[in-house]
Design a protein around this motif. Sequence first.
Motif, PDB file in Angstrom:
ATOM      1  N   ARG A  83       1.032  -1.206   0.185  1.00 39.10           N
ATOM      2  CA  ARG A  83       0.084  -0.019   0.049  1.00 39.10           C
ATOM      3  C   ARG A  83       1.071   1.158  -0.057  1.00 39.10           C
ATOM      4  O   ARG A  83       1.271   1.740   1.093  1.00 39.10           O
ATOM      5  N   ALA A  84       1.210   1.733  -1.154  1.00 37.17           N
ATOM      6  CA  ALA A  84       2.017   2.754  -1.429  1.00 37.17           C
ATOM      7  C   ALA A  84       1.552   4.288  -0.940  1.00 37.17           C
ATOM      8  O   ALA A  84       0.226   4.377  -1.348  1.00 37.17           O
ATOM      9  N   ARG A  85       2.307   5.106  -0.665  1.00 39.38           N
ATOM     10  CA  ARG A  85       1.887   6.501  -0.437  1.00 39.38           C
ATOM     11  C   ARG A  85       2.195   7.324  -1.422  1.00 39.38           C
ATOM     12  O   ARG A  85       3.274   7.940  -1.555  1.00 39.38           O
ATOM     13  N   GLY A  86       1.094   7.261  -2.534  1.00 43.01           N
ATOM     14  CA  GLY A  86       1.353   8.463  -3.697  1.00 43.01           C
ATOM     15  C   GLY A  86       0.570   9.602  -3.119  1.00 43.01           C
ATOM     16  O   GLY A  86       0.309   9.966  -1.850  1.00 43.01           O
ATOM     17  N   PRO A  87       0.054  10.469  -4.126  1.00 43.75           N
ATOM     18  CA  PRO A  87      -0.811  11.540  -4.032  1.00 43.75           C
ATOM     19  C   PRO A  87      -1.942  10.947  -3.351  1.00 43.75           C
ATOM     20  O   PRO A  87      -2.641  11.771  -2.357  1.00 43.75           O
ATOM     21  N   GLU A  88      -2.487   9.841  -3.794  1.00 46.04           N
ATOM     22  CA  GLU A  88      -3.515   9.227  -2.913  1.00 46.04           C
ATOM     23  C   GLU A  88      -2.847   7.517  -2.588  1.00 46.04           C
ATOM     24  O   GLU A  88      -1.974   7.117  -3.260  1.00 46.04           O
ATOM     25  N   PRO A  89      -3.428   7.087  -1.513  1.00 50.33           N
ATOM     26  CA  PRO A  89      -2.869   5.555  -1.443  1.00 50.33           C
ATOM     27  C   PRO A  89      -3.154   4.516  -2.571  1.00 50.33           C
ATOM     28  O   PRO A  89      -4.039   4.722  -3.306  1.00 50.33           O
ATOM     29  N   LEU A  90      -1.856   3.759  -2.836  1.00 51.59           N
ATOM     30  CA  LEU A  90      -1.927   3.081  -4.071  1.00 51.59           C
ATOM     31  C   LEU A  90      -1.914   1.582  -3.581  1.00 51.59           C
ATOM     32  O   LEU A  90      -0.746   1.103  -2.976  1.00 51.59           O
ATOM     33  N   ASP A  91      -2.731   0.634  -3.651  1.00 49.11           N
ATOM     34  CA  ASP A  91      -2.883  -0.810  -3.448  1.00 49.11           C
ATOM     35  C   ASP A  91      -2.003  -1.351  -4.696  1.00 49.11           C
ATOM     36  O   ASP A  91      -2.860  -1.470  -5.906  1.00 49.11           O
ATOM     37  N   ALA A  92      -0.933  -1.733  -4.647  1.00 46.20           N
ATOM     38  CA  ALA A  92      -0.130  -2.046  -5.791  1.00 46.20           C
ATOM     39  C   ALA A  92       0.540  -3.339  -5.515  1.00 46.20           C
ATOM     40  O   ALA A  92       0.942  -3.727  -4.539  1.00 46.20           O
ATOM     41  N   VAL A  93       1.253  -3.769  -6.756  1.00 52.73           N
ATOM     42  CA  VAL A  93       2.237  -4.670  -6.797  1.00 52.73           C
ATOM     43  C   VAL A  93       3.643  -4.306  -7.080  1.00 52.73           C
ATOM     44  O   VAL A  93       3.720  -3.463  -8.240  1.00 52.73           O
ATOM     45  N   VAL A  94       4.699  -4.536  -6.475  1.00 57.99           N
ATOM     46  CA  VAL A  94       5.908  -4.034  -7.068  1.00 57.99           C
ATOM     47  C   VAL A  94       6.203  -5.028  -8.174  1.00 57.99           C
ATOM     48  O   VAL A  94       6.562  -6.067  -8.058  1.00 57.99           O
ATOM     49  N   ASP A  95       6.483  -4.507  -9.316  1.00 57.28           N
ATOM     50  CA  ASP A  95       6.621  -5.094 -10.446  1.00 57.28           C
ATOM     51  C   ASP A  95       8.127  -5.011 -11.292  1.00 57.28           C
ATOM     52  O   ASP A  95       8.686  -6.057 -11.780  1.00 57.28           O
ATOM     53  N   TYR A  96       8.708  -4.145 -10.571  1.00 58.23           N
ATOM     54  CA  TYR A  96      10.152  -3.979 -10.927  1.00 58.23           C
ATOM     55  C   TYR A  96      11.030  -3.351  -9.743  1.00 58.23           C
ATOM     56  O   TYR A  96      10.339  -2.177  -9.234  1.00 58.23           O
ATOM     57  N   ARG A  97      11.878  -3.541  -9.554  1.00 57.36           N
ATOM     58  CA  ARG A  97      12.900  -2.849  -8.460  1.00 57.36           C
ATOM     59  C   ARG A  97      14.310  -3.117  -8.340  1.00 57.36           C
ATOM     60  O   ARG A  97      14.790  -4.170  -8.396  1.00 57.36           O
ATOM     61  N   THR A  98      15.149  -1.871  -8.825  1.00 58.85           N
ATOM     62  CA  THR A  98      16.646  -2.011  -8.732  1.00 58.85           C
ATOM     63  C   THR A  98      16.905  -0.953  -7.947  1.00 58.85           C
ATOM     64  O   THR A  98      16.312  -0.065  -7.489  1.00 58.85           O
ATOM     65  N   PRO A  99      18.259  -0.546  -7.443  1.00 59.92           N
ATOM     66  CA  PRO A  99      18.562   0.692  -6.855  1.00 59.92           C
ATOM     67  C   PRO A  99      18.199   1.920  -7.682  1.00 59.92           C
ATOM     68  O   PRO A  99      18.176   2.886  -6.968  1.00 59.92           O
ATOM     69  N   HIS A 100      17.962   1.888  -8.782  1.00 59.17           N
ATOM     70  CA  HIS A 100      17.586   3.180  -9.605  1.00 59.17           C
ATOM     71  C   HIS A 100      16.345   3.102 -10.423  1.00 59.17           C
ATOM     72  O   HIS A 100      16.063   4.084 -10.960  1.00 59.17           O
ATOM     73  N   PHE A 101      15.573   2.199 -10.078  1.00 55.73           N
ATOM     74  CA  PHE A 101      14.262   2.082 -10.731  1.00 55.73           C
ATOM     75  C   PHE A 101      13.284   1.250  -9.838  1.00 55.73           C
ATOM     76  O   PHE A 101      13.402   0.341  -9.224  1.00 55.73           O
ATOM     77  N   ILE A 102      11.882   1.869  -9.878  1.00 53.80           N
ATOM     78  CA  ILE A 102      10.799   1.309  -9.009  1.00 53.80           C
ATOM     79  C   ILE A 102       9.833   1.161 -10.157  1.00 53.80           C
ATOM     80  O   ILE A 102       9.368   1.935 -10.968  1.00 53.80           O
ATOM     81  N   GLY A 103       8.927   0.180 -10.322  1.00 54.51           N
ATOM     82  CA  GLY A 103       7.863  -0.247 -11.013  1.00 54.51           C
ATOM     83  C   GLY A 103       6.469  -0.529 -10.023  1.00 54.51           C
ATOM     84  O   GLY A 103       6.825  -1.521  -9.320  1.00 54.51           O
ATOM     85  N   LEU A 104       5.475   0.072 -10.131  1.00 50.63           N
ATOM     86  CA  LEU A 104       4.416  -0.140  -9.579  1.00 50.63           C
ATOM     87  C   LEU A 104       3.353  -0.471 -10.361  1.00 50.63           C
ATOM     88  O   LEU A 104       2.924   0.259 -11.166  1.00 50.63           O
ATOM     89  N   ARG A 105       2.530  -1.563 -10.048  1.00 54.24           N
ATOM     90  CA  ARG A 105       1.420  -1.948 -11.033  1.00 54.24           C
ATOM     91  C   ARG A 105       0.060  -2.099 -10.117  1.00 54.24           C
ATOM     92  O   ARG A 105       0.040  -2.796  -9.057  1.00 54.24           O
TER      93      ARG A 105
END
Length: 241
Positions: free
Chosen positions: A172-194
């Motif tokens: 449950r990510a804290r964006g401008p509004e809460p996001l119920d998401a899956v982390v689909d990509y993560r490295t030290p320099h990139f994050i993907g949420l779906r």
Amino acid sequence: MAKEFEIVRAFEVDASPEQVWEAITTGTGGWLWPMEYEPREGGAAPFGGTVTRWEPGHRLTSRVENPEGVGGQTLNELDNTIEARDDGRRAWVRYVHSGIFTDDWDNQYDGANQHTDFYLHTLRQYLAHFSGRPVAFATVQGPGASAAPDAFTAVGRALGLAEDAGEGTEVRARGPEPLDAVVDYRTPHFIGLRTGTALYRFFGRNRWGAPVGVSVHDFAPGADGERNGAAWEEWLARAFA
């Protein structure tokens, strides 16, 4: 010193060649920024380029020549080859990005190489979850402070992501509004949420001396790209205040 480069990737997707071709050529912003091609050899391509190969459903090549070297390149070429697999139910894709970098070659190559993996991962996410759906696209960058060497760690903290929240983790990510998401990509320099209706892409471009960035590909009915962009720009400003 000017030097040639080439970045090559190949992969298969659970999508037809026609779906892959449409994703690459229609310029909707479903997985990358909107880019449109004039559908013929010799036609106009993004960034002032030219279509040098146009074989619908199979091959697209575009070329940008920039003799003055503005932006650190004198030549940029993108080549996409698509072939059918499993009687057209799947597709094999070969992507080649080549050209000539003129400034800080190692840094430019590293940035292009790592961005390629994230962009093509996003293409696969789009094809798997949102192919053909109308999209509202937005992209923004952070303030100057977000170009600091350690700036991208602030993005993960602002999102409320645990350090061990890797790919496949539900959050449950804290964006401008809460996001119920899956982390689909993560490295030290990139994050993907779906989420069920959107792809959120976070770029740690501070690694290459630029501000961090956020792109939103919103497939929800009635989505407003301009509003999304303003909301995430404000979010970035708060994250680096």
